[in-house]
Scaffold this active site. Structure first.
Site, PDB file in Angstrom:
ATOM      1  N   ASP A 101       0.924  -1.183   0.282  1.00  0.00           N
ATOM      2  CA  ASP A 101       0.134  -0.019  -0.111  1.00  0.00           C
ATOM      3  C   ASP A 101       0.771   1.553   0.378  1.00  0.00           C
ATOM      4  O   ASP A 101       1.504   1.027  -1.064  1.00  0.00           O
ATOM      5  CB  ASP A 101      -1.421  -0.147   1.275  1.00  0.00           C
ATOM      6  CG  ASP A 101      -2.205   0.896   1.359  1.00  0.00           C
ATOM      7  OD1 ASP A 101      -2.546   1.109   0.983  1.00  0.00           O
ATOM      8  OD2 ASP A 101      -1.963   1.592   2.249  1.00  0.00           O
ATOM      9  N   TYR A 150     -12.192   8.507  -2.585  1.00  0.00           N
ATOM     10  CA  TYR A 150     -11.808   8.161  -1.261  1.00  0.00           C
ATOM     11  C   TYR A 150     -10.667   9.097  -1.442  1.00  0.00           C
ATOM     12  O   TYR A 150     -10.077  10.352   0.210  1.00  0.00           O
ATOM     13  CB  TYR A 150     -11.589   6.261  -0.455  1.00  0.00           C
ATOM     14  CG  TYR A 150     -10.359   6.189  -0.846  1.00  0.00           C
ATOM     15  CD1 TYR A 150      -9.106   5.964  -0.074  1.00  0.00           C
ATOM     16  CD2 TYR A 150     -10.288   5.342  -2.339  1.00  0.00           C
ATOM     17  CE1 TYR A 150      -8.046   5.275  -0.676  1.00  0.00           C
ATOM     18  CE2 TYR A 150      -9.220   5.217  -3.218  1.00  0.00           C
ATOM     19  CZ  TYR A 150      -8.573   4.968  -1.336  1.00  0.00           C
ATOM     20  OH  TYR A 150      -7.134   3.515  -1.791  1.00  0.00           O
ATOM     21  N   TYR A 229      -1.535  11.217   1.991  1.00  0.00           N
ATOM     22  CA  TYR A 229      -2.821  11.030   0.550  1.00  0.00           C
ATOM     23  C   TYR A 229      -2.736  13.154   0.704  1.00  0.00           C
ATOM     24  O   TYR A 229      -2.396  13.303  -0.793  1.00  0.00           O
ATOM     25  CB  TYR A 229      -4.380  11.096   1.518  1.00  0.00           C
ATOM     26  CG  TYR A 229      -4.500   9.372   1.381  1.00  0.00           C
ATOM     27  CD1 TYR A 229      -4.257   8.547   0.245  1.00  0.00           C
ATOM     28  CD2 TYR A 229      -4.436   8.536   2.079  1.00  0.00           C
ATOM     29  CE1 TYR A 229      -4.264   7.160  -0.068  1.00  0.00           C
ATOM     30  CE2 TYR A 229      -4.690   7.058   2.946  1.00  0.00           C
ATOM     31  CZ  TYR A 229      -5.008   6.447   1.725  1.00  0.00           C
ATOM     32  OH  TYR A 229      -4.656   5.159   1.503  1.00  0.00           O
ATOM     33  N   HIS A 294      -6.938  -6.508  -1.173  1.00  0.00           N
ATOM     34  CA  HIS A 294      -6.124  -5.385  -0.464  1.00  0.00           C
ATOM     35  C   HIS A 294      -5.190  -5.833   0.371  1.00  0.00           C
ATOM     36  O   HIS A 294      -3.871  -5.456   0.092  1.00  0.00           O
ATOM     37  CB  HIS A 294      -7.050  -3.795  -0.638  1.00  0.00           C
ATOM     38  CG  HIS A 294      -5.694  -2.865  -0.223  1.00  0.00           C
ATOM     39  ND1 HIS A 294      -4.428  -2.389  -0.822  1.00  0.00           N
ATOM     40  CD2 HIS A 294      -4.982  -2.607   0.828  1.00  0.00           C
ATOM     41  CE1 HIS A 294      -4.613  -1.424  -0.912  1.00  0.00           C
ATOM     42  NE2 HIS A 294      -4.756  -1.615   0.157  1.00  0.00           N
TER      43      HIS A 294
END
Length: 315
Positions: A101, A150, A229, A294
């Site tokens: 990730d 998202y 992010y 995931h």
């Protein structure tokens, strides 16, 4: 688990918590969101038993590592600096690098910036995404997937944190671990808390696992993890000098065919049709695991440990 040692290392202006076990060549594990060193617990135990020194930090902003408040301190450059400082402090010249990730993204970045410190790379879930010089990362996502995607929803400081606070953290973690197998859209008038998502415990997690994550996140909060992010466009700006540069470290990529990243527009085609290999010319193996989502290193711990070992033992 009680054999895993926990220490704190000063690096790049922060204090970083690391979990480690074993002796031998070093494997450095980088976790993703919303995770901790704990996501690698199975790999730490299995690979240390095969003759490796396994190290898994809580990355900047997570768990027992410091969490600077500003998202401007979470760029790929900052995280690479944390890792260089960590390795220097421990007296380690080179590592086998494993990332999942956001940890995979940071691993790709690290191999971009400091390939001299990496013997070989294994990434899970997220392939190398070459820098597009014509559009910022988040702008590109907005253009293709909209404001409710998202990653776009995470951009506004405080919005996700306020929404997450409406739920018990343990229930929230069950939902987060259940949701990243399909493209995730969060309408602003509903929020994540308003989505109809199962809070049933995934079969590959225990209540003890969930409670560990929840305890650490109750202590630390989600801002540190969300700042990755929010710093994505800053990383895009800072990495302009690396535009077009290939990653030449020997690499292996593993993904589940139900992974939210693999289902993003164009990703499967990029991985399968030659684009990935062009950008990572020393990509030696691509594994697509059927029916797997995931959080692949936790969902299929034995298989992932075997895949890692089968690759790094060549070097």
């Amino acid at each position: 688990m009680d054999k895993i040692e926990h220490t704190t290392v000063a690096t790049n202006g922060i204090n970083m918590h690391i979990a480690s076990i074993g002796t031998g060549p070093v494997i450095l594990f980088l976790h993703g969101f919303p995770e901790l060193w704990y996501s690698w617990r199975n790999q730490l135990l299995s690979l240390s038993s095969l003759g490796y020194r396994c190290i898994a930090p809580d990355l900047r902003g997570h768990g027992d590592t410091d969490a600077p408040p500003s998202s401007a301190t979470y760029s790929g450059i900052h995280i690479a600096g944390d890792l260089v400082g960590l390795l220097d402090h421990l007296g380690i010249d080179q590592v086998f690098l494993v990332g999942h990730d956001w940890g995979a993204i940071m691993a790709w970045n690290f191999c971009w910036f400091r390939p001299d410190r990496v013997k070989a790379l294994v990434t899970l879930s997220v392939p190398f995404f070459p820098r597009n010089p014509t559009i910022k990362f988040v702008d590109g996502l907005r253009a293709s997937l909209g404001d409710d995607y998202y990653i776009c929803w995470f951009q506004e400081p405080g919005v996700a944190e306020e929404d997450f606070a409406r739920m018990d953290t343990a229930i929230l973690m069950k939902k987060l671990f259940s949701v990243f197998d399909d493209p995730l859209f969060i309408p602003k008038d509903i929020g994540f808390s308003g989505l109809q998502i199962s809070d049933t415990l995934p079969s590959w997690l225990t209540e003890e696992d969930i409670n560990y994550y929840a305890k650490k996140l109750d202590q630390k909060g989600f801002t540190g993890g969300l700042n990755y992010y929010r710093a994505a466009d800053l990383t895009w700006e800072l990495t302009a000098p690396w535009t077009g540069l290939q990653v030449k470290v020997p690499s292996k990529f593993i993904v589940g065919d139900q992974d939210i990243v693999y289902k993003m527009p164009g990703v499967k085609e990029y991985v399968q049709n030659g684009g990935f290999k062009k950008d990572v010319p020393n990509l030696q193996d691509v594994i697509v695991m059927e029916g797997v989502g995931h959080f692949i290193n936790q969902e299929k711990p034995k298989e992932i440990s075997t895949h890692i070992y089968d690759f790094i033992k060549k070097f």
